[in-house]
Write an enzyme that holds these catalytic residues in place. Structure first.
Site, PDB file in Angstrom:
ATOM      1  N   SER A  29       7.697   5.168  11.668  1.00 49.50           N
ATOM      2  CA  SER A  29       8.263   4.172  12.562  1.00 49.50           C
ATOM      3  C   SER A  29       8.110   4.643  14.012  1.00 49.50           C
ATOM      4  O   SER A  29       7.003   4.994  14.431  1.00 49.50           O
ATOM      5  CB  SER A  29       9.725   3.928  12.174  1.00 49.50           C
ATOM      6  OG  SER A  29      10.206   2.781  12.794  1.00 49.50           O
TER       7      SER A  29
ATOM      8  N   ASP B  27       6.102  -4.397   5.035  1.00 50.33           N
ATOM      9  CA  ASP B  27       6.877  -4.030   6.207  1.00 50.33           C
ATOM     10  C   ASP B  27       6.774  -5.139   7.234  1.00 50.33           C
ATOM     11  O   ASP B  27       5.703  -5.396   7.775  1.00 50.33           O
ATOM     12  CB  ASP B  27       6.336  -2.715   6.774  1.00 50.33           C
ATOM     13  CG  ASP B  27       7.036  -2.319   8.064  1.00 50.33           C
ATOM     14  OD1 ASP B  27       8.049  -2.959   8.408  1.00 50.33           O
ATOM     15  OD2 ASP B  27       6.565  -1.374   8.709  1.00 50.33           O
TER      16      ASP B  27
ATOM     17  N   HIS C  47       9.584  -0.764   5.035  1.00 48.65           N
ATOM     18  CA  HIS C  47       9.671   0.069   6.231  1.00 48.65           C
ATOM     19  C   HIS C  47      10.733   1.121   5.990  1.00 48.65           C
ATOM     20  O   HIS C  47      11.902   0.802   5.981  1.00 48.65           O
ATOM     21  CB  HIS C  47      10.050  -0.807   7.431  1.00 48.65           C
ATOM     22  CG  HIS C  47       9.944  -0.110   8.745  1.00 48.65           C
ATOM     23  ND1 HIS C  47       8.811  -0.136   9.493  1.00 48.65           N
ATOM     24  CD2 HIS C  47      10.820   0.655   9.438  1.00 48.65           C
ATOM     25  CE1 HIS C  47       8.990   0.571  10.605  1.00 48.65           C
ATOM     26  NE2 HIS C  47      10.198   1.050  10.592  1.00 48.65           N
TER      27      HIS C  47
END
Ligand code: NAG
Ligand code: NAG
Ligand code: NAG
Ligand code: NAG
Ligand code: NAG
Length: 420
Positions: free
Chosen positions: A178, A339, A397
């Site tokens: 991320s 995601d 995610h």
């Protein structure tokens, strides 16, 4: 022998010069896990920044296979401001919360059979300052930015390696997911500059791996709309209307453009992260981890107020990736294909924009005869140096949280230089 002796003296001298101001503890047991931990866990602080005002907290877990030969990985969790601990229990570390047996008292742990520490030495760092248990001794010290994070991480590694000289020769990888996936290449570039300038310790940097990575946040987010369309979450008709009326700008559209506003009603992610807060705020837990008293009132999985004092001073790390593609490294970029925060189609697009030579075209990769995702590979400038991109089928995610078995297989192959 002679060389290693000189090397040792050099390290000794360096550590004196550096005034290595750090504290570390071996943690043998943890509340919520019965008996001794079956892996070697160390926690500690390393001070960085001007006047040592920043105290960075880390978890270090030695490889359960071969600590000498296995790589050393510095892991950065995203956020901005999500604790390294969430990487440890929800993603790649040896413990998972036992959610099923949770009855309202202290949560307990089960072992994660797909922990990356089975094949690698891993440092999980609470970065930037203000994250997890990392803190500053002055209010100035809390001011942070992308550039400062990357510098702090580099200084952290310098000091950490001087304190752990037996890991200096291990292959070193910088990893992040991320927002950490944006900082990781910046750290690799700092290390590269340091090595090129002859700074010590020379780091055996081999490359980097980033998962569901941020690259240029507004651009990454802009892919949510085309991605939602790809998943058939929005109809063709609605997508076409948004596409033609928003002029390709979905995240910061003209507020007067009502046509465009529909496209922004996207899926929110909701996952239950409550257990880590209950556990971390228990006093016996803090004692076991040797958390300095009075430095943190309350532990939060992600520090929601941190982004206020954090300057995202580097909008895009595209140039960083481009420079790194000429430095003889290996890179792995992987994305859970479910995601919505940072859709893989955007990630794939900036990789394509690097104009690297395609080495291996899009193909499925397998685990136990099942398709685990898709992959392609680009050649970097140097021989035998590649950028590998992989999707992880069904991963969100970030990917290891949802597909630990597949991600473990992926990373095991990649660390061994095997095709995925
Ligand atoms: C470091 O300490 C010096 C001397 O006390 C002070 O002048 C300076 O502002 C400090 N720098 C930071 C970044 O705190
Ligand atoms: C909850 O479970 C723990 C063991 O995991 C047990 O020691 C404790 O007594 C239980 N508490 C309640 C309220 O059931
Ligand atoms: C939106 O409309 C208002 C009123 O017509 C106008 O003042 C404003 O400049 C417009 N905003 C943009 C971004 O075009
Ligand atoms: C969150 O970050 C801010 C700014 O860095 C810091 O002042 C604060 O102490 C942090 N909160 C926690 C709970 O760590
Ligand atoms: C990639 O190639 C395109 C087309 O030739 C060019 O416009 C672009 O600037 C190149 N990008 C990079 C990063 O070199």
């Amino acid at each position: 022998m002679f060389l290693s002796c000189i090397w040792f003296l050099e390290l000794l001298l360096l550590s004196l010069l550096f005034n290595v101001n750090s504290a570390q503890t071996i943690v043998k047991s943890l509340p919520g896990y019965p008996g001794e931990l079956p892996f070697k866990l160390e926690t500690g602080y390393v001070s960085v920044g001007k006047n040592d005002t920043v105290q960075l907290f880390y978890y270090f877990i030695e490889s359960e296979r071969d600590a000498v030969r296995d790589p050393l990985v510095l892991w950065l969790t995203g956020g901005i401001g999500c604790s390294a601990f969430s990487g440890l229990v929800y993603e790649i570390g040896p413990l998972n919360f036992d959610a099923e047996s949770y009855n309202g008292s202290l949560p307990s742990f089960i072992l994660n059979p797909y922990s990356w520490t089975k094949i690698a030495n891993i440092i999980l760092l609470d970065l930037p300052v203000g994250t997890g248990f990392s803190y500053a001794t002055t209010s100035q010290g809390y001011l942070s930015s992308d550039t400062k994070s990357a510098n702090d991480a580099y200084m952290f590694l310098q000091k950490w390696l001087l304190n752990h000289p037996k890991f200096i020769n291990n292959r070193l990888y910088i990893a992040g997911d991320s927002y950490g996936g944006k900082i990781a290449p910046m750290v690799v570039l700092e290390i590269t500059k340091g090595n090129e300038a002859g700074l010590t310790p020379h780091m055996s940097i081999e490359g980097y791996l980033i998962g569901n990575p941020a690259m240029n946040v507004p651009k990454d987010m802009n892919w949510r709309v085309p991605y939602a369309h790809l998943l058939a979450l929005i109809s063709d008709e609605y997508y076409e209307r948004a596409k033609s009326s928003c002029d390709g700008e979905y995240m910061n559209p003209n507020p007067n453009n009502t046509e465009c506003q529909f496209a922004l009603q996207l899926i929110k992610q909701f996952t239950d992260y409550v257990l880590s807060c209950v556990w971390m705020n228990n006093p016996s837990v803090r004692e076991a981890l040797q958390i300095r008293k009075g430095t943190k009132e309350k532990w939060k999985r992600c520090n929601g107020s941190l982004p206020i004092s954090y300057d995202q001073d580097v909008t895009s790390v595209f140039d960083h990736h481009q420079v790194l593609s000429t430095k003889g490294y290996q890179a792995l970029v992987y994305s859970g294909d479910h995601d919505m925060m940072i859709p893989y189609i955007g990630t794939l697009q900036w990789i394509r924009d690097l104009n690297l030579t395609l080495e291996e075209d899009w193909r499925p990769w397998f685990l136990n005869g099942q398709i685990a995702g898709y992959t392609l590979k680009y050649q970097f400038q140097e021989d035998q140096c590649y950028l590998t991109f992989a999707t992880v089928k069904g991963g969100g995610h970030t990917a290891p949280e949802y597909k630990p078995k597949e991600c473990f297989a992926m990373i095991d192959r990649w660390f061994s230089y095997y095709p995925l």
